[in-house]
Design a protein around this motif. Structure first.
Motif, mmCIF file in Angstrom:
data_model
loop_
_atom_site.group_PDB
_atom_site.id
_atom_site.type_symbol
_atom_site.label_atom_id
_atom_site.label_comp_id
_atom_site.label_asym_id
_atom_site.label_seq_id
_atom_site.Cartn_x
_atom_site.Cartn_y
_atom_site.Cartn_z
ATOM 1 N N UNK A 286 49.516 -50.897 14.595
ATOM 2 C CA UNK A 286 49.051 -49.728 13.824
ATOM 3 C C UNK A 286 50.136 -48.656 13.666
ATOM 4 N N UNK A 287 50.998 -48.517 14.665
ATOM 5 C CA UNK A 287 52.093 -47.561 14.566
ATOM 6 C C UNK A 287 53.140 -48.040 13.563
ATOM 7 N N UNK A 288 53.438 -49.346 13.562
ATOM 8 C CA UNK A 288 54.351 -49.875 12.560
ATOM 9 C C UNK A 288 53.777 -49.682 11.165
ATOM 10 N N UNK A 289 52.472 -49.900 11.029
ATOM 11 C CA UNK A 289 51.825 -49.682 9.725
ATOM 12 C C UNK A 289 52.012 -48.234 9.270
ATOM 13 N N UNK A 290 51.978 -47.315 10.207
ATOM 14 C CA UNK A 290 52.065 -45.896 9.869
ATOM 15 C C UNK A 290 53.503 -45.426 9.640
ATOM 16 N N UNK A 291 54.466 -45.947 10.393
ATOM 17 C CA UNK A 291 55.815 -45.381 10.383
ATOM 18 C C UNK A 291 56.873 -46.259 9.719
ATOM 19 N N UNK A 292 56.630 -47.542 9.578
ATOM 20 C CA UNK A 292 57.639 -48.437 8.996
ATOM 21 C C UNK A 292 57.402 -48.576 7.498
ATOM 22 N N UNK A 293 58.388 -48.201 6.717
ATOM 23 C CA UNK A 293 58.264 -48.274 5.261
ATOM 24 C C UNK A 293 58.445 -49.690 4.738
ATOM 25 N N UNK A 294 58.966 -50.591 5.565
ATOM 26 C CA UNK A 294 59.194 -51.981 5.168
ATOM 27 C C UNK A 294 57.910 -52.790 5.393
ATOM 28 N N UNK A 295 56.987 -52.682 4.445
ATOM 29 C CA UNK A 295 55.693 -53.351 4.583
ATOM 30 C C UNK A 295 55.843 -54.869 4.657
ATOM 31 N N UNK A 296 56.805 -55.412 3.924
ATOM 32 C CA UNK A 296 57.029 -56.857 3.943
ATOM 33 C C UNK A 296 57.506 -57.310 5.318
ATOM 34 N N UNK A 297 58.410 -56.533 5.919
ATOM 35 C CA UNK A 297 58.898 -56.862 7.250
ATOM 36 C C UNK A 297 57.803 -56.799 8.303
ATOM 37 N N UNK A 298 56.947 -55.795 8.200
ATOM 38 C CA UNK A 298 55.838 -55.665 9.149
ATOM 39 C C UNK A 298 54.868 -56.834 8.965
ATOM 40 N N UNK A 299 54.594 -57.188 7.711
ATOM 41 C CA UNK A 299 53.696 -58.321 7.451
ATOM 42 C C UNK A 299 54.290 -59.600 8.037
#
Length: 69
Positions: free
Chosen positions: A10-23
């Motif tokens: 959830x923190x990566x979802x909120x703070x990481x702009x690289x949505x593809x990388x998080x996915x």
């Protein structure tokens, strides 16, 4: 959506702009059981960058107002 209950997502979802990388990390976590440390290593610099202006705020406030800290 957190991958298998990993509390860092959830923190990566909120703070990481690289949505593809998080996915991609979420997919790896589901498939391979990616460890918490891999996710936290990605999250830590994002949080450090977010908090950097806040950490400097007391010093900047003291300079602005002429207060000795």
């Amino acid at each position: 959506m957190a991958a298998r209950g990993n509390v860092a997502f959830p923190y990566l979802d909120a703070f990481d702009e690289d949505e593809t990388g998080v996915a991609g990390l979420k997919v790896r976590c589901r498939r391979e059981g990616l460890g918490d440390m891999a996710v936290k290593h990605r999250l830590e610099p994002l949080l450090q960058d977010f908090h950097a202006p806040i950490r400097g705020a007391p010093h900047n406030l003291c300079q602005c107002c002429g207060i000795l800290a």
